[in-house]
Design an enzyme around this catalytic site. Structure first.
Site, short mmCIF file in Angstrom:
data_model
loop_
_atom_site.label_atom_id
_atom_site.label_comp_id
_atom_site.label_asym_id
_atom_site.label_seq_id
_atom_site.Cartn_x
_atom_site.Cartn_y
_atom_site.Cartn_z
N TYR A 7 18.29 -125.21 -5.78
CA TYR A 7 19.51 -125.63 -6.53
C TYR A 7 20.47 -126.42 -5.72
CZ TYR A 7 24.06 -124.91 -8.78
OH TYR A 7 25.50 -125.07 -9.26
N LYS B 199 22.07 -130.32 -6.22
CA LYS B 199 23.44 -130.54 -6.07
C LYS B 199 23.77 -131.65 -5.01
CE LYS B 199 24.72 -128.31 -9.64
NZ LYS B 199 25.32 -129.28 -10.99
#
Length: 245
Positions: free
Chosen positions: A140, A144
């Site tokens: 994740y 990002k």
């Protein structure tokens, strides 16, 4: 009144953002992963909100979603809010879909991408990246970092479009979990504000925001070499390149 699309808007930050913009009198289009999920937005639909439907983890549905959006557009603003925190869909949903929707849709005047302070832990390394979602090749945090660098690249390449990335904080949504310590209201205010404000500080493209204040992102975000590598990799995977300025 602006026409604004908010992806991932059936709950959490996306829904709060859409509702805030609707309350301000803007024409809002919401997005749900499935038609069943639209029931969560019935109160907004009853107030005149329009909707698009598509699973951002599914390439064919992303193509259709871009078509649906253009049918309801053009948009003054697109807020790429949708995201997942784990599993094989992390890259398709958090990076590939925003890239492909941006590349395929008619260009808006403003673009807002949801980042996270976890992007600071991301690795600026695309070796062996699997954008397809057939396996989870990246975290994740990596996703990002990539979407934040993408936003910075767009700000450089599309000077006529106002582009920003936003860290909403760790807020108590389904993704953030009940233990989140940040304020949910603060979490959605910045993206709603960036969509419509005439504040001169917010009219400088390419910034990274947290609670209506700019911050310095990961060093790789403004590395043009990394930006170009990222764009080339996404273009090769999706078969679509960003239109020239």
């Amino acid at each position: 009144m602006s026409a604004i699309l908010v992806t991932g808007s059936t709950e959490g930050l996306g829904r709060h953002t859409a509702e805030a913009l609707l309350d301000q009198g803007h024409r809002v289009v919401v997005h749900a992963r499935t038609t069943t999920r639209l029931t969560a937005l019935q109160d907004l639909l009853d107030r005149g909100v329009q909707a698009v439907v598509g699973d951002l983890a599914d390439h064919e549905q992303v193509l259709d979603l871009a078509h649906q959006a253009d049918e309801l557009g053009p948009f003054d603003v697109v807020i790429h809010n949708a995201g997942v925190i784990r599993g094989p869909s992390v890259l398709p949903v958090n990076v590939v879909a925003p890239y492909e929707l941006t590349a395929r849709m008619e260009r808006p005047g403003r673009l807002v991408y949801l980042s996270s302070d976890m992007h600071y832990r991301g690795r600026a390394d695309l070796a062996g990246v699997d954008w397809s979602g057939s396996g989870q090749s990246r975290s994740y945090s990596d996703s990002k970092l990539y979407v934040t660098a993408f936003a910075a690249a767009l700000a450089r390449l599309w000077p006529a479009v106002l582009v920003h990335a936003v860290d909403p904080g760790w807020v108590p949504t389904r993704m953030g979990g009940p233990g989140a310590t940040d304020d949910l209201r603060e979490g959605h205010l910045t993206q709603a504000w960036l969509a419509t404000t005439d504040d001169p500080h917010a009219l400088v493209s390419g910034r990274y925001w947290h609670h209506q204040h700019t911050q310095e992102p990961h060093l790789a975000v403004h590395d043009e070499g990394f930006q170009e590598e990222l764009l080339e990799s996404l273009a090769a995977h999706t078969g679509v390149t960003l239109a020239p300025r």
